[in-house]
Design a protein around this motif. Sequence first.
Motif, PDB file in Angstrom:
ATOM      1  N   TYR A 291       0.838  -1.199   0.000  1.00 28.23           N
ATOM      2  CA  TYR A 291       0.000   0.000   0.000  1.00 28.23           C
ATOM      3  C   TYR A 291       0.875   1.253   0.000  1.00 28.23           C
ATOM      4  CZ  TYR A 291      -3.093   3.723   1.491  1.00 28.23           C
ATOM      5  OH  TYR A 291      -3.770   4.914   1.563  1.00 28.23           O
TER       6      TYR A 291
ATOM      7  N   HIS B 131       0.600   5.305   0.275  1.00 25.42           N
ATOM      8  CA  HIS B 131      -0.306   6.371   0.696  1.00 25.42           C
ATOM      9  C   HIS B 131       0.149   7.717   0.158  1.00 25.42           C
ATOM     10  CE1 HIS B 131      -3.408   8.159   3.217  1.00 25.42           C
ATOM     11  NE2 HIS B 131      -2.543   9.111   3.523  1.00 25.42           N
TER      12      HIS B 131
ATOM     13  N   LEU C  33      -2.773   0.411  -4.120  1.00 19.42           N
ATOM     14  CA  LEU C  33      -2.627  -0.898  -3.479  1.00 19.42           C
ATOM     15  C   LEU C  33      -2.284  -1.914  -4.557  1.00 19.42           C
ATOM     16  CD1 LEU C  33      -2.906  -2.825  -1.052  1.00 19.42           C
ATOM     17  CD2 LEU C  33      -5.376  -2.912  -1.509  1.00 19.42           C
TER      18      LEU C  33
END
Length: 307
Positions: free
Chosen positions: A79, A81, A118
Amino acid sequence: MFIILLCLLTIVILGGSYYAYRIAFYASPKNRDQVVKPKDPQYDPYREEMRRIYHQLNDRPCEVVSILSHDGLKLSGRYYHIKDGAPLDIGFHGYRSHPITDFSGGTELSFQMGHNVLLIDERAHGRSEGSTISFGIQERLDLLDWVHYAVERFGTDVEILLYGVSMGGATVLMASDLDLPANAKGIVADCPFVNPLDIILSVGKNTSFPQWLIRPFAILGAKIYGGFNLLETDAVQAVKRTKIPILIVHGEADRYVPCSMSADAEDANPQMVTRYTFPDAAHGISYLVDTPRYHRIVKEFVQKVLE
């Protein structure tokens, strides 16, 4: 005599099916996270850029996350961000491939658009558990698990875009008729095949085995040793029923997944599918062959589905 012949026939069927399973569907747990560089000379003009974008993504910090699949496998993902409340792009890589290689270009665009990302290790790949690759049959259900994870983690208002390359492209297309939450706003499939058996037979043309022999052993190998039905669904069936907008891109010089295959998905539901082809682009590198056009096409699609 009859019993002997029956036993021999059984041995041939089981042996042939097991051989087909090992060649097409089985994934050894060894060296799964290693990146395999394509050897085809079609990629030679782009190798320097491929190395640049690969290292750019590989060196980028990420959070390793995991979920439990519908059938009890621990699946892993990376992931990235960018900002709270941003759309989430979920990427599914290709057959015996790696998310860093398959999405090193696409994530550049995602980050430019301010999206969180993701990247999934498909079952039987990378850090994810499992020993059987099912050409999108089981993987499409894993996709549903990942979408539910995303909604639970990021909130019921998170906007999700599903991306897939090659087998990942087939996976996102085959998942398009599942009971996805309204958060799934659009699907982008790059060089997807549409039918698992058809791509096996297509690749099998390069072997010494005739297609009439490959077909039954592939179906039986998947069922007996892989535990799944290779004929359960395909992208054409799913796309016919989908209510999610789909963008397909495909290289016209693709030697692995013929460009004509993705045309079948477009024909299945032209109201929901938009398809663009890239002249001279080999398998999975339309992004590199004409990056500005690729960016423009994807950005226009994303803006449309998120408006």
